[in-house]
Design an enzyme around this catalytic site. Structure first.
Site, PDB file in Angstrom:
ATOM      1  N   ARG A 100       0.817  -1.208   0.000  1.00  0.00           N
ATOM      2  CA  ARG A 100       0.000   0.000   0.000  1.00  0.00           C
ATOM      3  C   ARG A 100       0.857   1.267   0.000  1.00  0.00           C
ATOM      4  O   ARG A 100       0.488   2.281  -0.613  1.00  0.00           O
ATOM      5  CB  ARG A 100      -0.937  -0.017   1.212  1.00  0.00           C
ATOM      6  CG  ARG A 100      -1.861   1.203   1.336  1.00  0.00           C
ATOM      7  CD  ARG A 100      -2.806   1.014   2.525  1.00  0.00           C
ATOM      8  NE  ARG A 100      -3.489   2.256   2.879  1.00  0.00           N
ATOM      9  CZ  ARG A 100      -4.628   2.669   2.358  1.00  0.00           C
ATOM     10  NH1 ARG A 100      -5.217   1.942   1.423  1.00  0.00           N
ATOM     11  NH2 ARG A 100      -5.188   3.798   2.744  1.00  0.00           N
ATOM     12  N   LEU A 160      -6.934   7.686  -1.571  1.00  0.00           N
ATOM     13  CA  LEU A 160      -7.019   6.264  -1.273  1.00  0.00           C
ATOM     14  C   LEU A 160      -8.047   6.062  -0.171  1.00  0.00           C
ATOM     15  O   LEU A 160      -8.025   6.772   0.840  1.00  0.00           O
ATOM     16  CB  LEU A 160      -5.668   5.722  -0.796  1.00  0.00           C
ATOM     17  CG  LEU A 160      -4.599   5.408  -1.846  1.00  0.00           C
ATOM     18  CD1 LEU A 160      -3.262   5.176  -1.162  1.00  0.00           C
ATOM     19  CD2 LEU A 160      -4.992   4.197  -2.659  1.00  0.00           C
ATOM     20  N   SER A 161      -8.943   5.095  -0.348  1.00  0.00           N
ATOM     21  CA  SER A 161      -9.881   4.744   0.717  1.00  0.00           C
ATOM     22  C   SER A 161      -9.147   3.961   1.798  1.00  0.00           C
ATOM     23  O   SER A 161      -8.028   3.476   1.601  1.00  0.00           O
ATOM     24  CB  SER A 161     -11.040   3.917   0.166  1.00  0.00           C
ATOM     25  OG  SER A 161     -11.851   4.689  -0.690  1.00  0.00           O
ATOM     26  N   ALA A 162      -9.786   3.815   2.948  1.00  0.00           N
ATOM     27  CA  ALA A 162      -9.197   3.056   4.046  1.00  0.00           C
ATOM     28  C   ALA A 162      -9.063   1.587   3.654  1.00  0.00           C
ATOM     29  O   ALA A 162      -9.884   1.056   2.900  1.00  0.00           O
ATOM     30  CB  ALA A 162     -10.069   3.190   5.293  1.00  0.00           C
ATOM     31  N   TYR A 216     -11.463  -1.076   1.181  1.00  0.00           N
ATOM     32  CA  TYR A 216     -11.017  -1.827   0.006  1.00  0.00           C
ATOM     33  C   TYR A 216     -11.191  -3.338   0.203  1.00  0.00           C
ATOM     34  O   TYR A 216     -11.562  -4.059  -0.734  1.00  0.00           O
ATOM     35  CB  TYR A 216      -9.563  -1.518  -0.306  1.00  0.00           C
ATOM     36  CG  TYR A 216      -9.347  -0.205  -1.008  1.00  0.00           C
ATOM     37  CD1 TYR A 216     -10.134   0.176  -2.094  1.00  0.00           C
ATOM     38  CD2 TYR A 216      -8.337   0.669  -0.609  1.00  0.00           C
ATOM     39  CE1 TYR A 216      -9.931   1.384  -2.746  1.00  0.00           C
ATOM     40  CE2 TYR A 216      -8.126   1.879  -1.261  1.00  0.00           C
ATOM     41  CZ  TYR A 216      -8.927   2.229  -2.324  1.00  0.00           C
ATOM     42  OH  TYR A 216      -8.723   3.425  -2.974  1.00  0.00           O
TER      43      TYR A 216
END
Length: 362
Positions: free
Chosen positions: A38, A63-65, A69
């Site tokens: 990540r 970016l989502s958490a 995802y």
């Protein structure tokens, strides 16, 4: 949003935490998450936050958490050979993980509103392909990204097996999103503050499941103020692989089978070296409690019983005596890229070796 699981020290520890909290539940999803670090999708100055279960945004980059995802990946029920459309594809982090599961005969498309984010995603994709040893453990469905508003996709576009939208979908756009799906397909999107899974069970039949409460920025509405005309987004055509590419896939697959057979043979003859372990540090995280008394707030720290016996928050897990090793041997050996080693050892011209390795740097 995020913060559902504890922060990790590295990518593997983050995945361990997501598994423990049941956000990652299947082996395919776990393998994809472990294969792509990540932190590689963060700008250098923000990488300290990469393994926290939090969303990250810098300018147009987002970016989502990790917990979001992982729920999305699980809900999509991905399988090799499926077609996938990522609406709001952003950095390409999710699309690349999906591509590891779809394999060489899948379809992997993304639509992103901001052209600068598309360039960022292409750079990150190129970095992954050229430098990551994880790339050789999979046959990859490389994502293709196009710039545009995902609410303006051309009506003659093909339908997809799996669709994800990474922005809050207004209720009036629900049917538009559903129509992007093939019968039997799955759509995952934030709808009315809930991450929602919709399965198309027939030409006009749907099953809907609410997964968890979320908070996403809403989809940006098309702006036709300049020309008054819609700017249709044309998705990439479904490409037919060349004979050269098919040959490369087949050769790499055969070499992987040979490597696996050799490993099984060595293991059967008792030649396989036992794995070496390093001590795993167990973290005892102290819990905070907030006490409300009248209009004042008091914060106190509650220690677990183990804290009374140890001054340090970190303790070492006990291992059997036979596993005790010298400090210099506690570090795990670096992973070996067996596919690369096997290809380089073959009696082939160098250009063919490099072709089989996708001209990768490592």
């Amino acid at each position: 949003m995020g913060g559902a699981v504890s922060a990790g020290e590295d990518n593997d520890e983050l995945i361990d935490n997501l598994k423990e909290a049941q956000y990652i539940r299947t082996e395919l999803v776990e393998q994809a998450f472990r294969a792509i670090d990540r932190a590689d999708y963060y700008l250098e100055e923000f990488k300290d936050n990469a393994y926290k279960d939090l969303a990250w945004k810098h300018g147009n980059i987002h970016l989502s958490a990790p917990c979001i995802y992982s729920e999305v990946m699980e809900a999509l029920d991905l399988q090799p050979g499926l077609s996938f459309l990522n609406l709001g594809s952003g950095t390409g982090y999710l699309s690349s993980m999906v591509g590891l599961i779809l394999g060489p005969f899948g379809v992997n498309h993304g639509v992103e509103l901001h052209s600068d984010v598309i360039e960022y995603a292409k750079q990150k994709l190129d970095f992954f392909i050229k430098t990551s040893d994880s790339f050789d453990k999979f046959e990859f469905c490389e994502p293709s990204f196009v710039t545009g508003n995902c609410l303006e996709i051309s009506p003659d576009c093909t339908q997809y097996d799996r669709v994800y939208c990474g922005a809050g979908v207004q209720k009036e756009h629900e049917d538009y999103m559903k129509n992007l799906l093939k019968v039997g397909g799955i759509l995952v999107m934030p709808l009315e503050e809930k991450l929602t899974k919709i399965t198309r069970t027939g030409p006009s039949a749907w099953e809907t499941k609410k997964i968890l409460a979320v908070s996403f920025a809403p989809l940006i509405q098309p702006n036709h103020a300049d020309s008054g005309k819609s700017r249709l987004v044309h998705l990439p055509p479904v490409a037919v692989r060349s004979l050269q590419d098919l040959a490369r896939i087949a050769i790499r697959g055969t070499i992987k089978k040979i490597i696996h057979q050799e490993a099984m043979s060595k293991a059967g003859n008792g030649l396989k070296n036992p794995p070496r372990f390093k001590r795993r540090r167990l973290r005892r995280r102290r819990m905070e409690t907030i006490v409300f008394l009248d209009k004042e707030v008091f914060a106190s720290r509650i220690s677990s019983p183990s804290d009374d016996n140890n001054n340090s928050d970190d303790v070492e897990e006990e291992r059997p005596e036979e596993e005790e090793t010298k400090p210099s041997e506690l570090k795990p050996d670096p992973p070996v890229n067996f596919l690369r080693e096997k290809v380089l050892s073959l009696p082939l011209p160098d250009p063919l070796k490099y072709y089989l390795l996708y001209y990768r740097e490592k």
